[in-house]
Design an enzyme around this catalytic site. Structure first.
Site, PDB file in Angstrom:
ATOM      1  CD  GLN A 175      -2.781  -1.447   0.264  1.00 55.47           C
ATOM      2  OE1 GLN A 175      -3.727  -0.659   0.173  1.00 55.47           O
ATOM      3  NE2 GLN A 175      -2.612  -2.448  -0.593  1.00 55.47           N
TER       4      GLN A 175
ATOM      5  CB  ALA B  74     -11.603   0.532   2.041  1.00 53.18           C
ATOM      6  CG  HIS B  75      -7.274   0.131  -0.378  1.00 55.53           C
ATOM      7  ND1 HIS B  75      -6.401  -0.923  -0.468  1.00 55.53           N
ATOM      8  CD2 HIS B  75      -8.444  -0.329  -0.888  1.00 55.53           C
ATOM      9  CE1 HIS B  75      -7.008  -1.953  -1.020  1.00 55.53           C
ATOM     10  NE2 HIS B  75      -8.242  -1.615  -1.286  1.00 55.53           N
ATOM     11  CG  ASN B  76      -7.046   3.023  -3.685  1.00 55.41           C
ATOM     12  OD1 ASN B  76      -5.980   3.512  -3.335  1.00 55.41           O
ATOM     13  ND2 ASN B  76      -7.160   1.762  -4.081  1.00 55.41           N
TER      14      ASN B  76
END
Length: 348
Positions: free
Chosen positions: A215, A256-258
């Site tokens: 990540q 969450a990511h993004n």
């Protein structure tokens, strides 16, 4: 009413002062010099209490209330007892909150846990960190290598700021908060236990089992954002995770990511927003909404509590249910199910 053990009024206000500060119209000037020294609900109001009523369904509670003044709309005026000052406004709750911020400024401006604004000798601060002159760092806080913290910010005891992070001006980082791989704007509040910038949930199956996907992105939190207690915001895989200016996120939310959240959004407790989803400006999510990954939610969208969003939502729409669909469709389907149940019950 406000608990004076914890919240002491900062100044004396009269009804005339309140009218001038908010622009509300005082209908009974004989109350101009009446003193207001606290805010209350209708039910708990006592001597010196200011209250508000925004909807007619709550106006019956005015009868018998001990409040000395009330913010209300024109349609409620006839329900107000003669013993109360009447402050007419189209936005009773907003004006009530404004007076609350004036009377009790400490309730909206976090204060040092130890009572003094200083850099504690018991904080753990890397020598390379750059701190503005009036920053407060409390005992037990950890400030990593090359961190920059802007003027007026308060880093509470046991907060941890990881290396190379940037914290803007007038921020509040509460106890037990962790910040890493993140850029934080001005006037941002991170409440106890919030975790910002940790690994996203990125894994892939491999010959030896489940393997980690690196990540490599950041979290960017823009000016005026508030993040509730124990909320978690993962850093991006390659793209940044972004929380837009002025957005308010409740406790126990997972982002969450993004994910990209627009400006001035409201997200209630226990929502979960999966990776690479985007939410447009001024949108609102009720409690316990779940949003699948790679979903695009437009601007000015409202989503009912408990909904499960599996499809993109255009600008300005109201959706609910699981799977979520437009309100009208959802209501029709719920009504149809009730009708089927009623018919089956009658046949028995």
């Amino acid at each position: 009413m406000a608990d004076t053990f914890f919240f002491t009024p900062s100044r004396r206000l009269t009804v005339a002062n309140v009218a001038e500060l908010t622009g509300a119209k005082l209908l009974n000037p004989e109350f101009s010099n009446t003193v207001i020294n606290t805010l209350s609900s209708l039910e708990s109001a006592g001597k010196g209490s200011l209250v508000f009523v925004e909807h007619r369904k709550f106006s019956d509670a005015l009868v018998g209330s001990s409040a000395v003044a009330v913010f209300c709309t024109n349609e409620i005026v006839f329900k107000v007892p003669e013993s109360m000052a009447i402050l007419v406004t189209s936005t009773p709750q907003r004006d009530f909150a404004q007076i609350g911020r004036i009377l009790f400024p400490d309730s909206v401006k976090p204060m040092p846990w130890f009572g003094q604004r200083e850099i504690s000798p018991h904080a753990h601060i890397h020598p390379s960190a750059k701190l503005a002159g009036d920053v407060c760092i409390e005992a037990g806080a950890v400030i990593g290598r090359n961190v920059e913290i802007g003027s007026g910010s308060l880093i509470a005891s046991t907060a941890v700021i990881g290396e190379n992070c940037r914290i803007g001006c007038d921020c509040y980082i509460a106890p037990k908060v962790t910040v890493q791989y993140s850029l934080i704007g001005d006037k941002v509040h991170l409440y106890p236990g919030a975790c910002i910038g940790q690994d996203g949930f990125g894994y892939i199956g491999g010959a030896s089992g489940i393997e980690k996907v690196p990540q490599l992105g950041r979290v960017i939190i823009e000016d005026g954002v508030e993040i509730g207690a124990n909320t978690t915001i993962d850093r991006g895989t390659f793209e940044d995770t972004i929380i837009g200016e002025g957005s308010k996120i409740d406790n126990l939310v997972q982002i969450a990511h993004n994910v990209k959240i627009g400006r001035y959004c409201l997200i209630a407790a226990q929502c979960g927003i999966a990776g690479s989803t985007s939410i447009g400006d001024m949108s609102q999510l009720g409690g316990s909404v779940g949003v699948a990954d790679h979903i695009v939610i437009g601007k000015y969208v409202q989503i009912a509590a408990g909904s499960g969003v599996m499809n993109d939502i255009p600008d300005g729409e109201k959706w609910g249910g699981s799977p979520a669909r437009p309100f009208k469709q959802w209501f029709r389907e719920v009504a149809a199910l009730r009708s089927i149940g009623k018919v089956k019950k009658e046949k028995r």
